[in-house]
Design a protein around this motif. Structure first.
Motif, PDB file in Angstrom:
ATOM      1  N   VAL A  17       0.832  -1.202   0.000  1.00  0.00           N
ATOM      2  CA  VAL A  17       0.000   0.000   0.000  1.00  0.00           C
ATOM      3  C   VAL A  17       0.869   1.255   0.000  1.00  0.00           C
ATOM      4  CG1 VAL A  17      -1.736   1.299   1.285  1.00  0.00           C
ATOM      5  CG2 VAL A  17      -1.902  -1.183   1.153  1.00  0.00           C
ATOM      6  N   ASP A  18       0.596   2.145  -0.949  1.00  0.00           N
ATOM      7  CA  ASP A  18       1.316   3.417  -1.026  1.00  0.00           C
ATOM      8  C   ASP A  18       0.601   4.519  -0.256  1.00  0.00           C
ATOM      9  OD1 ASP A  18       3.266   2.332  -2.743  1.00  0.00           O
ATOM     10  OD2 ASP A  18       1.985   2.703  -4.480  1.00  0.00           O
ATOM     11  N   GLY A  33      -2.179   0.996  -3.876  1.00  0.00           N
ATOM     12  CA  GLY A  33      -0.766   0.679  -3.997  1.00  0.00           C
ATOM     13  C   GLY A  33      -0.499  -0.048  -5.291  1.00  0.00           C
TER      14      GLY A  33
END
Length: 76
Positions: A17-18, A33
């Motif tokens: 996950v970004d 993400g």
């Protein structure tokens, strides 16, 4: 409660996950993400988790599901 759930899952999610975007009430989070996208949402009676996994992330789908189940048991 969703925030606590995601906080506990953060070490697992960090690989995929970004960003996590919260709604104003902190009852829904949208995650995005390279390998996963989806939502975590809660209301008075329900918890809804909707995730789309890339092929790479789907290889550890069981681990992700286990971490989610453990966090739900602990926080919900």
């Amino acid at each position: 409660k969703v925030k606590h759930l995601l906080d506990e899952m953060k070490p697992t999610l960090n690989k995929f996950v970004d960003r996590i975007d919260w709604n104003k009430e902190k009852t829904e989070a949208r995650i995005k993400g390279k390998h996963v996208s989806g939502t975590f949402a809660v209301d008075a009676a329900n918890l809804l988790i909707n995730l789309k996994l890339s092929l790479a992330a789907s290889l550890i789908k069981g681990t992700i599901e286990s971490k989610i189940d453990d966090a739900i048991d602990k926080h919900m």
